[in-house]
Design a protein around this motif. Structure first.
Motif, short mmCIF file in Angstrom:
data_model
loop_
_atom_site.label_atom_id
_atom_site.label_comp_id
_atom_site.label_asym_id
_atom_site.label_seq_id
_atom_site.Cartn_x
_atom_site.Cartn_y
_atom_site.Cartn_z
N ALA A 238 84.25 4.84 -20.10
CA ALA A 238 83.61 4.03 -21.14
C ALA A 238 84.46 2.81 -21.48
CB ALA A 238 83.36 4.87 -22.39
N LEU A 239 85.76 3.00 -21.58
CA LEU A 239 86.67 1.88 -21.87
C LEU A 239 86.61 0.84 -20.76
CD1 LEU A 239 89.01 0.50 -23.40
CD2 LEU A 239 90.57 2.04 -22.17
N LEU B 39 82.41 -6.85 -21.66
CA LEU B 39 82.87 -7.90 -22.57
C LEU B 39 83.25 -9.17 -21.80
CD1 LEU B 39 85.00 -5.80 -25.06
CD2 LEU B 39 82.92 -7.10 -25.61
N MET B 40 83.85 -8.99 -20.64
CA MET B 40 84.25 -10.13 -19.83
C MET B 40 83.02 -10.97 -19.47
SD MET B 40 86.60 -9.88 -16.43
CE MET B 40 87.63 -8.53 -16.95
N ASP B 41 81.90 -10.31 -19.23
CA ASP B 41 80.65 -11.00 -18.92
C ASP B 41 80.00 -11.62 -20.16
OD1 ASP B 41 80.17 -11.03 -16.19
OD2 ASP B 41 79.19 -9.08 -16.18
N LEU B 42 80.18 -10.98 -21.31
CA LEU B 42 79.46 -11.37 -22.52
C LEU B 42 80.16 -12.41 -23.39
CD1 LEU B 42 78.36 -7.80 -23.66
CD2 LEU B 42 76.87 -9.58 -22.70
N MET C 253 89.05 -1.38 -26.39
CA MET C 253 89.61 -0.17 -27.00
C MET C 253 89.05 0.04 -28.39
SD MET C 253 93.60 0.16 -25.74
CE MET C 253 94.17 -1.43 -26.35
N GLY C 254 88.95 -1.04 -29.17
CA GLY C 254 88.40 -0.93 -30.51
C GLY C 254 86.95 -0.49 -30.52
N GLU C 255 86.18 -1.07 -29.60
CA GLU C 255 84.74 -0.78 -29.56
C GLU C 255 84.42 0.58 -28.96
OE1 GLU C 255 82.44 -4.01 -27.95
OE2 GLU C 255 83.36 -5.46 -29.32
N THR C 256 85.33 1.17 -28.24
CA THR C 256 85.08 2.50 -27.66
C THR C 256 85.80 3.61 -28.42
OG1 THR C 256 86.86 2.22 -26.02
CG2 THR C 256 84.60 1.60 -25.34
#
Length: 147
Positions: free
Chosen positions: A37-38, A45-48, A118-121
């Motif tokens: 998941a991480l 995120l790299m794409d977004l 890390m924060g979001e997962t």
């Protein structure tokens, strides 16, 4: 060490953020599914996120192989299964990344993207802080251009 004792030697009442049975960061993070998941969130995120544009550009058009290799590497690096070394041998991180221009901006974007992931997962805060410090040290060592 007794299997009921955490790596720090503290009882569960001494350390609420680290599970009693977590002998490795791999276990503390939640095992293979949480490392997956991480890794997935990191590359998503790299794409977004426009703030990671230089980092994303360095990865080419297809992130599939990068996703799988980072997942495999992180599993072993965190103390879990040694998928990466079993398949590819020693990581030789610096040598394997030499074809890519890695400067301060790329280093900072990589660490920021991983920290956000890390924060979001839901990586526990204590572990997140330790990992961010380790990631920064490694990312800085990987630099191969001045800026």
């Amino acid at each position: 060490m007794n299997s009921d004792t955490p790596a720090s030697g503290n009882s569960s009442s001494d350390s609420e953020s680290e599970p009693v049975a977590a002998a490795t960061p791999f276990e503390w993070i939640g095992g293979e599914s949480r490392v997956r998941a991480l890794t997935e969130r990191f590359y998503d995120l790299m794409d977004l996120e426009p703030g990671y544009a230089e980092l994303r550009a360095a990865h080419g058009s297809d992130l599939g192989q990068a996703r799988q290799r980072l997942f495999m590497f992180l599993c072993g690096w965190l103390g879990g299964p040694s998928y990466y070394t079993d398949q590819f041998g020693h990581p030789r991180l610096r040598a394997r990344h030499m074809p890519f221009a890695i400067g301060i901006k790329e280093r900072d974007q990589w660490v920021a993207c991983m920290d956000q992931a890390m924060g979001e997962t839901g990586v526990p805060q204590d572990l997140r802080a330790r990992l961010k410090e380790s990631f920064m040290g490694t990312a800085d060592w990987m630099r191969n251009k001045g800026v």
